[in-house]
Design a protein around this motif. Sequence first.
Motif, short mmCIF file in Angstrom:
data_model
loop_
_atom_site.label_atom_id
_atom_site.label_comp_id
_atom_site.label_asym_id
_atom_site.label_seq_id
_atom_site.Cartn_x
_atom_site.Cartn_y
_atom_site.Cartn_z
N THR A 111 -1.78 12.37 -3.26
CA THR A 111 -0.44 11.88 -3.95
C THR A 111 0.52 10.92 -3.25
O THR A 111 0.93 9.92 -3.64
N ARG A 112 0.75 11.43 -2.04
CA ARG A 112 1.27 10.35 -1.10
C ARG A 112 0.81 9.19 -0.90
O ARG A 112 1.52 8.25 -0.63
N CYS A 113 -0.73 9.23 -0.58
CA CYS A 113 -1.11 7.81 -0.55
C CYS A 113 -1.14 6.96 -1.83
O CYS A 113 -0.79 5.80 -1.41
N VAL A 114 -1.05 7.50 -2.78
CA VAL A 114 -0.70 6.49 -3.85
C VAL A 114 0.62 6.20 -4.11
O VAL A 114 0.98 5.00 -4.35
N GLU A 115 1.58 7.10 -3.69
CA GLU A 115 2.94 6.70 -3.83
C GLU A 115 3.50 5.84 -2.77
O GLU A 115 4.19 5.04 -3.21
N ARG A 116 2.70 5.80 -1.68
CA ARG A 116 3.24 5.00 -0.75
C ARG A 116 2.65 3.55 -1.09
O ARG A 116 3.27 2.41 -0.86
N CYS A 149 -2.62 12.62 -10.87
CA CYS A 149 -2.66 11.91 -12.11
C CYS A 149 -1.32 11.03 -12.35
O CYS A 149 -1.24 10.04 -12.54
N GLY A 150 -0.21 12.04 -11.98
CA GLY A 150 0.99 11.43 -12.23
C GLY A 150 1.30 10.12 -11.34
O GLY A 150 1.78 9.02 -11.67
N ALA A 151 0.66 10.25 -9.91
CA ALA A 151 1.06 9.39 -9.18
C ALA A 151 0.23 8.05 -9.38
O ALA A 151 0.68 6.94 -9.60
N LEU A 152 -1.09 8.19 -9.86
CA LEU A 152 -1.88 7.27 -10.15
C LEU A 152 -1.37 6.35 -11.72
O LEU A 152 -1.56 5.32 -11.66
N ALA A 153 -0.81 7.19 -12.44
CA ALA A 153 -0.09 6.37 -13.52
C ALA A 153 0.95 5.68 -13.39
O ALA A 153 1.01 4.69 -13.96
N LEU A 154 1.90 6.11 -12.46
CA LEU A 154 2.87 5.26 -12.13
C LEU A 154 2.40 4.03 -11.22
O LEU A 154 3.11 2.84 -11.40
N HIS A 155 1.50 4.21 -10.63
CA HIS A 155 0.69 2.94 -9.82
C HIS A 155 0.32 2.10 -11.01
O HIS A 155 0.38 0.84 -10.63
N ALA A 156 -0.42 2.62 -12.11
CA ALA A 156 -0.97 1.68 -12.98
C ALA A 156 0.04 0.98 -13.73
O ALA A 156 -0.02 -0.26 -14.12
N LYS A 157 1.26 1.64 -13.94
CA LYS A 157 2.29 1.03 -14.58
C LYS A 157 3.16 0.01 -13.98
O LYS A 157 3.39 -1.14 -14.59
N LEU A 178 -9.50 11.36 -10.85
CA LEU A 178 -9.23 9.95 -9.91
C LEU A 178 -9.52 8.58 -10.67
O LEU A 178 -8.88 7.70 -10.36
N ARG A 179 -10.20 8.79 -11.85
CA ARG A 179 -10.41 7.42 -12.29
C ARG A 179 -9.91 7.45 -13.83
O ARG A 179 -10.38 6.74 -14.91
N HIS A 180 -8.68 8.07 -14.09
CA HIS A 180 -8.25 8.31 -15.42
C HIS A 180 -7.84 7.27 -16.18
O HIS A 180 -7.82 7.33 -17.65
N ASP A 181 -7.43 6.23 -15.61
CA ASP A 181 -6.81 4.98 -16.26
C ASP A 181 -7.69 4.44 -17.44
O ASP A 181 -8.81 4.14 -17.11
N ARG A 182 -7.00 4.15 -18.23
CA ARG A 182 -7.96 3.32 -19.50
C ARG A 182 -8.51 2.03 -19.17
O ARG A 182 -9.50 1.78 -19.80
#
Length: 227
Positions: A111-116, A149-157, A178-182
């Motif tokens: 999560t921290r990896c994605v948030e950074r 998933c929350g962190a990845l969603a914000l990264h995708a946004k 980890l590959r949830h994005d559409r």
Amino acid sequence: MVHNLELVQNFRVCPKCDHHFTQSARERLDMLLDPDSFVEHDADMTSVDTLKFTGMASYTERLKTYQKKTGLKDAVISGFGKMEGQRLSISAMDFNFIAATMGSVVGEKLTRCVERATQERVPVIIVSASGGARMYEGMLSLLQMAKTCGALALHAKAGLPYISVLTASDDGRRECELRHDRRREYCRAEGDDWLRRAARHSRDDAPGPAAQFSRPRNFSRITAWST
């Protein structure tokens, strides 16, 4: 017969039969990133036996055993590095540490990896090799899915690139998370050189770091199968 030094120099691929041997997390990072570019984050984060799990051996004893065996604090290494000069955030799981199961530490570090990456507006790569949730932590391990998933969603946004690499051994459960994005492209690769090309080609033509990765791309979500 192949000498181990020859395997290391060939990224653990047999030069005779092209068999791909399992790699540790550090070997994976050394192969993917530019030399001496990796800066590890959260290196001292360790799991706690909150549930006082006991079986053939206690969870605390198992952690100490695998920490001594692998030299790792837990099943994932994360930090910032560069790939052909492009700065990115990366995490690599190590199956040798309790089958790289996802407990509280693994979930927090991912999560921290994605948030950074989102904060710094850089791509993120997650190399997964996981056996699923870590049963020693019960429900706490299951809660990690919502965090990542929350962190990845914000990264995708934010329109930033994310590459998910599925490696052996992986049963697919963490990969599904980890590959949830559409928006995805599915790429099968015999090696990892294509990752460098993906990182290079995803840059904007406009100069300056602020312009890089400022809008979504067709290949902003890539899932790869490797060994």
